[in-house]
Scaffold this motif. Structure first.
Motif, PDB file in Angstrom:
ATOM      1  N   UNK A 155       3.471 -28.838  96.826  1.00 50.85           N
ATOM      2  CA  UNK A 155       2.753 -30.073  97.142  1.00 50.85           C
ATOM      3  C   UNK A 155       2.746 -31.039  95.959  1.00 50.85           C
ATOM      4  N   UNK A 156       2.598 -30.522  94.744  1.00 49.56           N
ATOM      5  CA  UNK A 156       2.609 -31.392  93.571  1.00 49.56           C
ATOM      6  C   UNK A 156       4.008 -31.963  93.343  1.00 49.56           C
ATOM      7  N   UNK A 157       5.035 -31.146  93.577  1.00 48.04           N
ATOM      8  CA  UNK A 157       6.413 -31.632  93.473  1.00 48.04           C
ATOM      9  C   UNK A 157       6.648 -32.811  94.406  1.00 48.04           C
ATOM     10  N   UNK A 158       6.227 -32.647  95.651  1.00 43.61           N
ATOM     11  CA  UNK A 158       6.417 -33.713  96.637  1.00 43.61           C
ATOM     12  C   UNK A 158       5.635 -34.964  96.258  1.00 43.61           C
ATOM     13  N   UNK A 159       4.412 -34.778  95.755  1.00 45.97           N
ATOM     14  CA  UNK A 159       3.580 -35.924  95.380  1.00 45.97           C
ATOM     15  C   UNK A 159       4.217 -36.717  94.243  1.00 45.97           C
ATOM     16  N   UNK A 160       4.819 -36.024  93.293  1.00 44.52           N
ATOM     17  CA  UNK A 160       5.480 -36.704  92.179  1.00 44.52           C
ATOM     18  C   UNK A 160       6.735 -37.447  92.652  1.00 44.52           C
ATOM     19  N   UNK A 161       7.460 -36.855  93.591  1.00 45.42           N
ATOM     20  CA  UNK A 161       8.681 -37.488  94.094  1.00 45.42           C
ATOM     21  C   UNK A 161       8.376 -38.740  94.918  1.00 45.42           C
ATOM     22  N   UNK A 199       5.657 -40.668  94.922  1.00 45.67           N
ATOM     23  CA  UNK A 199       4.754 -41.665  94.326  1.00 45.67           C
ATOM     24  C   UNK A 199       5.462 -43.016  94.194  1.00 45.67           C
ATOM     25  N   UNK A 200       4.773 -44.078  94.559  1.00 49.37           N
ATOM     26  CA  UNK A 200       5.302 -45.431  94.377  1.00 49.37           C
ATOM     27  C   UNK A 200       5.187 -45.797  92.904  1.00 49.37           C
ATOM     28  N   UNK A 201       6.327 -45.900  92.244  1.00 48.62           N
ATOM     29  CA  UNK A 201       6.347 -46.088  90.794  1.00 48.62           C
ATOM     30  C   UNK A 201       6.531 -47.549  90.385  1.00 48.62           C
ATOM     31  N   UNK A 202       6.244 -48.454  91.281  1.00 49.35           N
ATOM     32  CA  UNK A 202       6.352 -49.878  90.987  1.00 49.35           C
ATOM     33  C   UNK A 202       5.357 -50.248  89.882  1.00 49.35           C
ATOM     34  N   UNK A 227      -3.068 -34.207  97.003  1.00 49.44           N
ATOM     35  CA  UNK A 227      -2.156 -34.278  95.853  1.00 49.44           C
ATOM     36  C   UNK A 227      -1.464 -35.643  95.789  1.00 49.44           C
ATOM     37  N   UNK A 228      -1.059 -36.152  96.947  1.00 48.38           N
ATOM     38  CA  UNK A 228      -0.412 -37.468  96.983  1.00 48.38           C
ATOM     39  C   UNK A 228      -1.364 -38.561  96.508  1.00 48.38           C
ATOM     40  N   UNK A 229      -2.612 -38.509  96.996  1.00 48.19           N
ATOM     41  CA  UNK A 229      -3.611 -39.510  96.603  1.00 48.19           C
ATOM     42  C   UNK A 229      -3.916 -39.416  95.110  1.00 48.19           C
ATOM     43  N   UNK A 230      -4.025 -38.198  94.594  1.00 47.34           N
ATOM     44  CA  UNK A 230      -4.327 -38.029  93.169  1.00 47.34           C
ATOM     45  C   UNK A 230      -3.210 -38.592  92.294  1.00 47.34           C
ATOM     46  N   UNK A 231      -1.969 -38.238  92.595  1.00 50.33           N
ATOM     47  CA  UNK A 231      -0.841 -38.677  91.763  1.00 50.33           C
ATOM     48  C   UNK A 231      -0.715 -40.203  91.790  1.00 50.33           C
ATOM     49  N   UNK A 232      -0.848 -40.808  92.988  1.00 49.25           N
ATOM     50  CA  UNK A 232      -0.713 -42.260  93.087  1.00 49.25           C
ATOM     51  C   UNK A 232      -1.848 -42.965  92.342  1.00 49.25           C
ATOM     52  N   UNK A 233      -3.056 -42.452  92.500  1.00 48.92           N
ATOM     53  CA  UNK A 233      -4.205 -43.054  91.816  1.00 48.92           C
ATOM     54  C   UNK A 233      -4.072 -42.921  90.309  1.00 48.92           C
ATOM     55  N   UNK A 234      -3.622 -41.760  89.860  1.00 47.98           N
ATOM     56  CA  UNK A 234      -3.438 -41.541  88.424  1.00 47.98           C
ATOM     57  C   UNK A 234      -2.436 -42.552  87.861  1.00 47.98           C
ATOM     58  N   UNK A 235      -1.319 -42.723  88.549  1.00 45.40           N
ATOM     59  CA  UNK A 235      -0.297 -43.654  88.070  1.00 45.40           C
ATOM     60  C   UNK A 235      -0.847 -45.075  87.961  1.00 45.40           C
ATOM     61  N   UNK A 236      -1.671 -45.476  88.896  1.00 45.29           N
ATOM     62  CA  UNK A 236      -2.220 -46.837  88.870  1.00 45.29           C
ATOM     63  C   UNK A 236      -3.083 -47.079  87.637  1.00 45.29           C
ATOM     64  N   UNK A 237      -3.691 -46.031  87.116  1.00 45.72           N
ATOM     65  CA  UNK A 237      -4.606 -46.214  85.989  1.00 45.72           C
ATOM     66  C   UNK A 237      -4.029 -45.765  84.645  1.00 45.72           C
TER      67      UNK A 237
END
Length: 653
Positions: A363-369, A371-374, A630-640
């Motif tokens: 699940x963490x692998x998928x969330x990292x892949x 993630x919107x990295x804009x 996991x998806x929500x956590x990774x995306x939120x982390x990247x935003x901040x």
């Protein structure tokens, strides 16, 4: 103690003069010195306590908010071997059990001393539970104090600490105990007497008591059996006041006022408040010391009622000097746009190929892949320190030369206990960048790094030596604690320690695969835990402000064990546990706490708003929630943070 029956609240069993004040007491035979009107520092002293302005050591002015202070037990009333004597125990160096083979002065409190403090916890826990049984489930603030006391004692047992930090955490726990004990005495004994108007002539001389200049309060405390000292000027002394005995002022000669010293060097604790006595003193003395040193001590705390009977009106409240970071420190204002550095050329959104890294989790692998990295989605300027709480596992394995790899791993294991303790309870102003971690881990902190000058170099040439460069890098990370290291962090012919296992430094040139996977697994886990903590402190700041104990308890409940977020000395788990348990029933309570934590963040997906229950928790539901969280956590982390998070990995088996 039974005072003479003919004495009223305004009469004097004892009377003394302090400056232009007349201090009388209707129920005690001595008059303590009144420390109130002069500005004094609230600052921990050499014994971890706050000197004469400490309401847990010396009587203070009565305060309507902290009225239970009058019922704080007096040390003199409970000498050894009374069970309560542990409330005033002061650790000595012999009680400090250092970690074998570690160059830093880090350790834990001796087990018999921990047991003594645990006996205090058992005493108040039972008392509070018995009291709450008749309160129809009401959750009072005192329950949070019990939780804090339990966590504080667990920290002393399980967390790596310097002796200086250990001292302050012991006294933190003791103050929590005295606060709980005095609260129960107040609500069960003193307050009912005051409320009913049915008094007693028997004073409880085991209580701390208080000063007051209000006649009505003097009468109430007297009738409740509380030691009380009535403060007046000569003009307000009635001609018909009955006096039993004039006495000299009693000074606090046995209270430590000197500063903390290590060797021949003074290392005072921070000043957390300065001002006259009263409510602010009592407020700051009660705050857990490690959690308040970053706050502006001059901020006035609003109160719904008048507090100290001697309080003077505050002209205005001062605003905080700067916004505090999620780690609890004021960050440096640096709004430069982040640029990728040469050492960050690898793709951090996936693990590099290495036999030394533990398996990833699906699940963490998928969330990292996914993630919107804009970069336009990143919140600028950064409000959270985006440095690395721990070295990236891949960075630890970066060196290609065996000698360099050996140095990286050995250096981390040598400093690991001290750094884990610092991140948990005394985080730095700025967390290290990857380059600073690289400089530190690659600094070759061994005896060979301080040998003779290389060929072709002038040994008398002025400039920083290898040892001086090493100290500079270490000071960037560890501050003053670096001064307490004994020589080098490790010797190539020696050993370092990992979770109770002695590891030969020589073996790390070609490190054992299973051992290295365990070391990197722990780095993944620690990085995730403390990044989650700091992100939640920012995104759920209001909940942390409203109920810091409850929020911290929720955060800790996401992970198994009793040590909170810390892990360093316990036995290495042999199977996936917590949120990564292989069974539905095993992972449900931890996944539910994780869901509960992050559903308070902005833009949380609707699926995370609904609590998880055993009857509806199927394989399909588990997959959906795990994928979403996991998806929500990774995306939120990247935003901040503007970078990928450190995420958990599967335990190497």
């Amino acid at each position: 103690m039974r005072p003479a029956a003919w004495l009223q609240s305004y009469d004097a069993l004892a009377v003394a003069i302090q400056d232009n004040l007349v201090i009388t007491t209707p129920n005690m035979t001595f008059i303590p010195k009144f420390h109130h009107f002069e500005e004094e520092n609230v600052q921990a002293r050499a014994d971890g306590r706050f000197g004469v302005v400490d309401c847990f050591q010396w009587p203070q002015a009565y305060d309507n908010v902290f009225c239970n202070s009058v019922c704080i037990p007096r040390k003199e009333a409970y000498p050894f071997p009374h069970p309560l004597h542990w409330a005033w125990y002061t650790p000595e160096q012999k009680d400090f059990k250092t970690i074998p083979g570690n160059s830093f002065p880090v350790g834990t409190l001796a087990s018999d001393k921990v047991e003594g403090l645990e006996s205090l916890l058992k005493l108040v826990d039972k008392r509070v539970q018995d009291w709450r049984a008749n309160r129809q489930g009401k959750k009072d603030v005192i329950v949070n104090h019990v939780v804090s006391l339990r966590h504080g004692i667990s920290r002393l047992k399980k967390h790596p600490l310097t002796f200086r930090d250990l001292l302050i955490f012991v006294t933190d726990a003791q103050r929590l105990f005295l606060e709980i004990h005095s609260f129960m005495d107040w609500v069960l004994i003193a307050q009912p007497c005051i409320s009913s108007g049915v008094g007693t002539v028997i004073v409880n001389s085991e209580w701390m008591g208080a000063f007051t200049h209000e006649s009505d309060m003097c009468n109430k405390l007297h009738m409740a059996g509380v030691p009380v000292w009535y403060v007046r000027t000569m003009a307000y002394i009635p001609a018909n006041m009955k006096v039993h005995k004039p006495v000299l002022i009693t000074h606090p000669d046995d209270i430590v006022i000197s500063m903390y010293v290590e060797g021949n060097r003074i290392r005072p604790y921070d000043i957390i408040h300065r001002g006259e006595g009263g409510h602010q003193h009592q407020l700051h003395v009660r705050r857990l010391y490690g959690g308040t040193t970053f706050r502006n001590p001059d901020i006035a705390v609003p109160s719904s009622a008048p507090s100290s009977s001697f309080a003077t009106p505050s002209s205005s409240a001062l605003a905080p000097s700067s916004q505090t970071s999620a780690a609890g420190r004021a960050p440096k204002q640096n709004h430069k746009k982040y640029r990728r550095q040469p050492w960050e050329s690898r793709d951090k959104w996936k693990d590099p190929e290495s036999p030394y890294l533990p398996p990833s989790l699906l699940h963490w692998d998928d969330a990292l892949k996914t993630c919107n990295k804009d970069p336009s989605h990143v919140h600028m300027p950064y409000a959270i320190d985006r440095g690395y709480r721990f070295p990236e596992p891949a960075l630890l394995l970066g060196p290609k030369l065996p000698e360099r790899l050996q140095g990286y791993i050995a250096t981390w294991l040598a400093c690991r206990p001290l750094w884990i303790g610092q991140v948990d309870h005394d985080p730095p102003h700025n967390y290290p960048s990857p380059q600073l971690w690289r400089n530190f881990l690659g600094s070759r902190l061994t005896t060979q790094s301080q040998g003779a000058a290389p060929k072709g170099k002038d040994p008398e040439k002025k400039g920083p030596t290898a040892a001086e460069k090493r100290k500079a890098v270490m000071r960037d990370l560890f501050g003053d604690d670096v001064l307490e290291t004994q020589g080098d962090l490790f010797a190539r012919e020696g050993s370092v320690e990992f979770r109770g296992e002695q590891v030969l430094v020589a073996s790390l040139a070609n490190p054992p695969r299973r051992l290295t996977q365990r070391i990197t697994w722990e780095l993944f886990e620690l990085g995730f835990r403390y990044e989650l903590r700091d992100l939640d402190r920012y995104l759920a700041h209001k909940r942390w402000a409203d109920d810091p104990i409850g929020r911290e308890q929720l955060l800790h409940s996401i992970f198994p064990g009793e040590a909170g977020l810390v892990m360093w000395s316990e036995q290495f788990p042999e199977d996936n546990y917590g949120m990564w348990n292989n069974t539905l029933i095993g992972l449900l309570p931890y996944l539910e706490k994780f869901r509960e934590l992050i559903c308070a963040w902005d833009d949380a997906p609707p699926l995370l708003v609904v609590p998880l229950t055993p009857d509806s928790f199927t394989d399909t539901k588990c997959w959906e929630v795990m994928h979403t969280v996991t998806t929500f956590y990774v995306q939120t982390f990247f935003r901040h943070f503007g970078r990928p998070p450190i995420v958990p990995h599967s335990i190497p088996l």
